[in-house]
Design a protein around this motif. Structure first.
Motif, short mmCIF file in Angstrom:
data_model
loop_
_atom_site.label_atom_id
_atom_site.label_comp_id
_atom_site.label_asym_id
_atom_site.label_seq_id
_atom_site.Cartn_x
_atom_site.Cartn_y
_atom_site.Cartn_z
N THR A 512 0.81 -1.22 0.00
CA THR A 512 0.00 0.00 0.00
C THR A 512 0.85 1.27 0.00
O THR A 512 0.49 2.26 -0.64
CB THR A 512 -0.95 0.02 1.21
OG1 THR A 512 -0.20 -0.14 2.42
CG2 THR A 512 -1.99 -1.07 1.11
N THR A 513 1.97 1.25 0.71
CA THR A 513 2.81 2.46 0.73
C THR A 513 3.44 2.72 -0.63
O THR A 513 3.58 3.87 -1.04
CB THR A 513 3.90 2.34 1.80
OG1 THR A 513 4.56 1.07 1.66
CG2 THR A 513 3.32 2.45 3.19
N ALA A 514 3.81 1.66 -1.34
CA ALA A 514 4.37 1.84 -2.68
C ALA A 514 3.32 2.38 -3.64
O ALA A 514 3.62 3.23 -4.49
CB ALA A 514 4.93 0.51 -3.20
N VAL A 515 2.08 1.91 -3.50
CA VAL A 515 0.99 2.44 -4.33
C VAL A 515 0.79 3.92 -4.06
O VAL A 515 0.67 4.74 -4.99
CB VAL A 515 -0.31 1.65 -4.09
CG1 VAL A 515 -1.49 2.33 -4.80
CG2 VAL A 515 -0.17 0.21 -4.55
N GLN A 516 0.77 4.30 -2.78
CA GLN A 516 0.60 5.71 -2.44
C GLN A 516 1.76 6.54 -2.98
O GLN A 516 1.57 7.64 -3.50
CB GLN A 516 0.48 5.89 -0.93
CG GLN A 516 0.17 7.32 -0.51
CD GLN A 516 -1.16 7.79 -1.05
OE1 GLN A 516 -2.18 7.15 -0.84
NE2 GLN A 516 -1.16 8.91 -1.77
N VAL A 665 2.02 0.82 12.51
CA VAL A 665 0.84 1.01 11.67
C VAL A 665 0.66 2.49 11.36
O VAL A 665 0.29 2.88 10.26
CB VAL A 665 -0.42 0.43 12.35
CG1 VAL A 665 -1.67 0.85 11.61
CG2 VAL A 665 -0.33 -1.09 12.39
N GLN A 666 0.96 3.34 12.34
CA GLN A 666 0.80 4.78 12.12
C GLN A 666 1.74 5.27 11.03
O GLN A 666 1.45 6.26 10.34
CB GLN A 666 1.04 5.54 13.42
CG GLN A 666 0.51 6.96 13.39
CD GLN A 666 0.60 7.63 14.73
OE1 GLN A 666 1.68 7.84 15.24
NE2 GLN A 666 -0.54 7.97 15.30
N CYS A 667 2.86 4.56 10.83
CA CYS A 667 3.78 4.93 9.76
C CYS A 667 3.08 4.94 8.41
O CYS A 667 3.45 5.70 7.52
CB CYS A 667 4.96 3.95 9.69
SG CYS A 667 6.14 4.08 11.04
N ILE A 668 2.11 4.06 8.21
CA ILE A 668 1.39 4.06 6.94
C ILE A 668 0.03 4.72 7.07
O ILE A 668 -0.47 5.29 6.11
CB ILE A 668 1.24 2.64 6.35
CG1 ILE A 668 0.56 1.70 7.33
CG2 ILE A 668 2.58 2.09 5.94
CD1 ILE A 668 0.26 0.35 6.73
N ARG A 669 -0.59 4.67 8.24
CA ARG A 669 -1.92 5.25 8.37
C ARG A 669 -1.89 6.75 8.12
O ARG A 669 -2.77 7.31 7.47
CB ARG A 669 -2.49 4.96 9.77
CG ARG A 669 -3.94 5.37 9.94
CD ARG A 669 -4.51 4.82 11.23
NE ARG A 669 -3.75 5.21 12.40
CZ ARG A 669 -3.83 6.41 12.98
NH1 ARG A 669 -4.62 7.33 12.48
NH2 ARG A 669 -3.11 6.68 14.04
N ARG A 670 -0.85 7.42 8.60
CA ARG A 670 -0.76 8.87 8.38
C ARG A 670 -0.44 9.20 6.93
O ARG A 670 -1.03 10.10 6.34
CB ARG A 670 0.34 9.46 9.27
CG ARG A 670 -0.04 9.56 10.74
CD ARG A 670 1.06 10.29 11.49
NE ARG A 670 0.75 10.39 12.91
CZ ARG A 670 1.54 11.01 13.79
NH1 ARG A 670 2.65 11.57 13.38
NH2 ARG A 670 1.21 11.06 15.06
N ASP A 671 0.50 8.47 6.33
CA ASP A 671 0.97 8.84 5.01
C ASP A 671 0.10 8.29 3.88
O ASP A 671 0.11 8.83 2.78
CB ASP A 671 2.40 8.32 4.81
CG ASP A 671 3.43 9.16 5.55
OD1 ASP A 671 3.02 10.15 6.17
OD2 ASP A 671 4.62 8.83 5.50
#
Length: 723
Positions: A512-516, A665-671
């Motif tokens: 998901t982070t790579a997609v974002q 989890v917050q590392c990705i939830r915020r970004d």
């Protein structure tokens, strides 16, 4: 970790720190480099690759030793066999023999010698092409296993999976590619961020160090004398779940339970619009008889309705996870089906009761995931749902503590493990559907008097030990040692906002982070006047992957666009769009071309888009320790310049500074779901429901959201009547 933290570990060990310094220098000199760092195809050999791996292990071995997975790799001896095809290169009239090597991994280094060791811990045989692809970083070492080209012994699975994954990772330190700048960028990021990023509350990577810090006497005692001291896990969970009441829940837990309910109901609607979702649910309501709701399709028996709704949640990989495990796709269908069963002919289950059961299920899942995660059982493959679903269903059926133990014992009598190769076919949804149905059925049987073994979770031949490689019974204690049946139910909730993530995109959660990051880069391209829908504008796409993404991104496609042909080939029905949910390149290419990643991008027309194939060979992917547990960085170079770059989910706090994220989890939830460091979530459960349930009339969508917001004091059946 305090005092002796992860950054200190990495810096003090020096090996990878030296590589990082090398990377910083390489960035400064990369443009002037006249020679490539790649190993040419002609120069590759298994022998050279093994020696290169052994050299890199000398730097990485001390770090790996301290991780939670170090026990699977360190102080192990492997017999590695290179399986030869039927050739006769020496023209002696005999088939050429296979070659074998013994490799020993120790904390301080690795040794490779010809031949085999009869006392080796594990055996691995692969053909030459797969050995070279793994050792030189072409694709993850999982690919030959999932492709049926190598067969690790079941007892050796964790250590061998760990070995081939570490081989793939270390192949990219430095990256054996024709572009030295990519290596330089990877290592520079590692250097600038001071090693592996740290987020408070993330999965305990350096578990050996943390156990020694937290309970030094206990750790020494266990190492010296061993331990057989296990908690009464089944009983303690059952007693806690029975005693838990709505008024003991925090406001945060109630809010999260409502968010999860919105999230998963939307996933059910979206899943019902897919071809496999329709097939599964139409079949289920056809052969099943009952009054429980299969969302969008009719009625079935409670346990089969739970199974069908769970399948719908799972079929697009668009659900959620709590702490280390996927959660809502099992918990919400189990809770809804049990609530309807409990309301049938009796007092209707209230919103408060439903929310309490949802919180209980998430809490049990968060706690068990901590000690049951191993190298082959992780993420979607983590076999937890036969633990929490009978407790969720039993809570709503008003079972006593003993009956809840029976329900768990019945559900866990026949443990279910997923077969990861099945994740290319429509049957993949059974990964949660089967155990969810089994959990509800077990609770119904326990209600009617059937007994189950009441200590089955913690038994040394019971559920947890059968489905996972539990390091020690001592590790189970953390799951229950602060549970209370009176007063405050826990010291700290495992089900809390910092540990819950509502997936924004339908793909492997680690992607998901790579997609974002790709979508962020797409906006940069548009602002620069570059058309992102035209592949001719793109020269290269570089993806710095977190390690879990690295293990899955090429496991089904082996970095080859032939996977698209398989998915589109009607004569290969066991290869579907579901394989692409776990393919790093396809979700990223689709996001770049379409400016979104939703269920639309997994329709046949989108997969067949020739522009995807144009972009495919322009990808360059590498595992990057510097992006952390779930982070990613994407860089796109165009014919007119670049790179255009975005890093997502990475805590880039300077060395010595405190982590700015409160949990991993917050590392990705915020970004991903928000606006970054201001912690404002812009992609909420409401916005996701409006997107995933867009096929419902707008008035019905808003009615569902309003009913969930005001669920207290209302019967659960009034919510389901809206669907």
């Amino acid at each position: 970790m305090s005092g002796f933290d992860r950054r200190s570990v990495l810096q003090g060990l020096g090996g990878l720190g030296s590589l990082a310094l090398l990377g910083k220098h390489a960035v400064e000199e990369a443009d002037a480099a006249s020679t490539a760092t790649a190993v040419s195809e002609e120069a590759r050999s298994v022998e050279a690759g093994l020696e290169l791996f052994a050299t890199k292990w000398a730097a990485g071995g001390p770090v790996i030793t301290a991780t939670r997975f170090g026990r699977f790799l360190v102080n192990q001896t492997y017999n590695l066999h290179v399986v030869q095809p039927e050739t006769d290169d020496d023209a002696d009239g005999q088939a050429d023999p296979s070659r074998s090597y013994t490799m020993t991994l120790a904390t301080g280094g690795a040794e490779v010698t010809p031949g085999t060791d009869p006392t080796a811990h594990a055996e691995l045989a692969m053909d030459e092409a797969d050995w070279e692809a793994t050792l030189y970083g072409d694709f993850t070492g999982l690919a030959p296993i999932l492709g049926g080209r190598t067969y690790p012994n079941k007892d050796d699975a964790n250590t061998l999976v760990g070995l081939v994954l570490v081989m793939y990772v270390l192949a990219h330190v430095p990256h054996p590619d024709e572009d030295p700048r990519f290596t330089a960028e990877t290592l520079e990021g590692f250097f600038q961020r001071g090693g592996v990023p740290e987020c408070e509350g993330e999965p305990s990577s350096f578990a050996t160090v943390e156990r020694a810090q937290g309970d030094p006497a206990g750790e020494v005692r266990e190492r010296a004398f061993g331990t057989n001291d296990a908690p009464d896990l089944t009983r303690e969970f059952a007693e806690w779940v029975e005693a838990l009441s709505y008024d003991q829940l925090g406001d945060e837990q109630v809010a999260l339970a409502k968010e999860q309910l919105k999230n998963l109901l939307g996933c059910m609607v979206a899943g019902g619009a897919t071809a496999p979702g329709r097939t599964f649910c139409e079949s289920t309501v056809g052969f099943s008889d009952g009054d429980a709701t299969v969302v969008g399709f009719g009625d079935a028996s409670p346990h089969e309705a739970a199974m069908a709704n769970s399948y719908l949640c799972q079929v697009l990989e668009w659900e959620d996870f709590t702490n280390l495990a996927h959660s809502g796709a099992a918990i919400i269908p189990a809770a809804l089906a049990a609530a309807e069963a409990a309301s049938d002919g009796g007092q209707p289950v209230t919103g408060e009761e439903l929310l309490t059961a949802i919180v209980a299920g998430n809490e049990v899942l968060a706690r068990t995931s901590q000690f049951m995660t191993d190298l082959t059982n992780t993420g979607q493959a983590l076999p937890l749902h036969q633990v929490q679903t009978p407790l969720v269903a039993g809570k709503l059926l008003e079972l006593g503590a003993g009956e809840l133990q029976d329900a768990v014992g019945i559900a866990a009598t026949q443990p279910q493990l997923t077969s990861i190769p099945a994740w290319t076919a429509e049957g993949k949804g059974m990964v949660t559907a089967d155990p969810t149905g089994a959990g509800v059925r077990a609770a119904l049987l326990a209600r009617d008097g059937l007994s189950g073994r009441r200590d089955l979770l913690e038994s040394p031949l019971g559920y947890c030990y059968r489905v996972s490689d539990v390091r020690s019974p001592r590790d189970m204690w953390a799951a229950v040692d602060d549970l209370a049946t009176e007063g405050s139910p826990v010291d700290e909730w495992g089900f809390r906002r910092e540990q819950y993530f509502n997936k924004r995109y339908p793909c492997d959660g680690f992607t998901t982070t790579a997609v974002q990051a790709m979508l962020n880069v797409r906006e940069q391209l548009r602002e620069a006047g570059v058309d992102p829908t035209d592949p001719s504008n793109v020269e290269s796409i570089r993806v710095h992957m977190n390690l879990p993404m690295a293990s899955t991104a090429t496991m089904f496609n082996e970095a080859d666009d032939a996977v698209l042909d398989r998915v589109l080939d009607e004569d290969q029905p066991d290869w579907t769009y579901i394989a692409l949910l776990f393919g790093g390149r396809y979700p990223l290419a689709a996001a770049l071309l379409h400016g979104e990643l939703t269920d639309r991008q997994y329709e046949r027309s989108a997969i067949a888009d020739p522009r995807v194939r144009e972009l495919w060979p322009r990808f360059d992917e590498a595992p990057d320790l510097g992006v952390g547990v779930l982070g990613a960085q994407v860089s796109v170079t165009t014919s007119d310049g670049g790179p255009f770059r975005s890093a997502v989910g990475i805590d880039d706090t300077a060395v010595g500074g405190g982590a700015t994220y409160e949990s991993y989890v917050q590392c990705i939830r915020r970004d991903v779901n928000g606006r970054g460091r201001d912690d404002i979530e812009t992609y909420t459960a409401d916005s996701k429901f409006r997107q995933t349930a867009r096929r419902l009339p707008e008035g019905k969508r808003e009615a569902v959201l309003n009913r969930i917001d005001r669920l207290e004091g209302r019967p659960v059946t009034s919510l389901l009547a809206l669907l």
